[in-house]
Design a protein around this motif. Structure first.
Motif, PDB file in Angstrom:
ATOM      1  N   SER A  41      83.576  27.434   3.949  1.00 63.89           N
ATOM      2  CA  SER A  41      83.919  26.133   4.504  1.00 63.89           C
ATOM      3  C   SER A  41      84.223  26.282   5.986  1.00 63.89           C
ATOM      4  N   ASP A  45      87.306  30.942   4.597  1.00 65.08           N
ATOM      5  CA  ASP A  45      87.642  31.270   3.215  1.00 65.08           C
ATOM      6  C   ASP A  45      87.963  32.750   3.109  1.00 65.08           C
ATOM      7  N   THR A  53      80.889  32.349  -3.743  1.00 63.97           N
ATOM      8  CA  THR A  53      79.900  31.388  -3.249  1.00 63.97           C
ATOM      9  C   THR A  53      78.522  32.035  -3.178  1.00 63.97           C
ATOM     10  N   PRO A 104      79.704  24.360  -5.435  1.00 61.99           N
ATOM     11  CA  PRO A 104      80.801  23.396  -5.329  1.00 61.99           C
ATOM     12  C   PRO A 104      81.448  23.403  -3.940  1.00 61.99           C
ATOM     13  N   ASP A 105      82.009  22.291  -3.566  1.00 61.77           N
ATOM     14  CA  ASP A 105      82.768  22.114  -2.324  1.00 61.77           C
ATOM     15  C   ASP A 105      81.928  22.249  -1.061  1.00 61.77           C
ATOM     16  N   ARG A 107      80.185  24.639   0.288  1.00 58.20           N
ATOM     17  CA  ARG A 107      80.439  25.858   1.056  1.00 58.20           C
ATOM     18  C   ARG A 107      79.160  26.509   1.577  1.00 58.20           C
TER      19      ARG A 107
END
Length: 155
Positions: A41, A45, A53, A104-105, A107
């Motif tokens: 991100s 991180d 990721t 997800p998110d 990244r």
């Protein structure tokens, strides 16, 4: 016979895990080298989160490649070879962008040109790893021989 089947399944699963691990490491290295390819991100991180990721991205890319490529190859049989050669890079890049979107998110991110480069390197490394692991695998050799014999019978 049962022990032989489990051994074959175990070897196949081990090969899949090894290719996934090498693909994950390749993705991490490429994220460190290429400025337009990121696996974290904007806030930053932890190393663990970046590794997860990368593992998710490599897994999604591998699954998408395994599911989509057989269908695309059949659909593109009528396209000239030169076009398929060039199209391969762009389709792999598209699959990588889709795989990064599945993380997800949000990244994972790359621009289109970088995605093509990352996908080409990851595909080459995964193919080399899978081939190297299958070299001493008698079952893989036997399957190749059966496929070749089957092709010759169909002619």
């Amino acid at each position: 016979m049962r022990g032989g089947r489990w051994r074959t399944v175990g070897r196949g699963l081990g090969r899949v895990v090894a290719v996934w691990a090498v693909s994950t490491l390749t993705m991490l290295v490429l994220a460190g080298i290429l400025p337009d390819f990121k696996l974290q991100s904007d806030d930053g991180d932890s190393a663990t989160r970046i590794a997860v990721t990368a593992a998710l991205g490599a897994g999604a890319f591998g699954l998408l490649s395994a599911l989509v490529w057989p269908l695309l190859v059949r659909a593109l049989l009528l396209v000239p070879a030169l076009v398929i050669g060039l199209l391969t890079f762009f389709l792999n890049g598209s699959l990588l962008l889709l795989a990064l979107r599945l993380i997800p998110d949000g990244r994972g991110d790359a621009n289109a040109e970088t995605a093509v480069v990352v996908a080409a390197v990851m595909s080459a490394v995964a193919s080399a790893t899978g081939g190297a692991l299958a070299v001493r695998d008698d079952d893989a050799y036997r399957r190749r021989l059966y496929r070749l014999a089957d092709r010759r019978r169909r002619r």
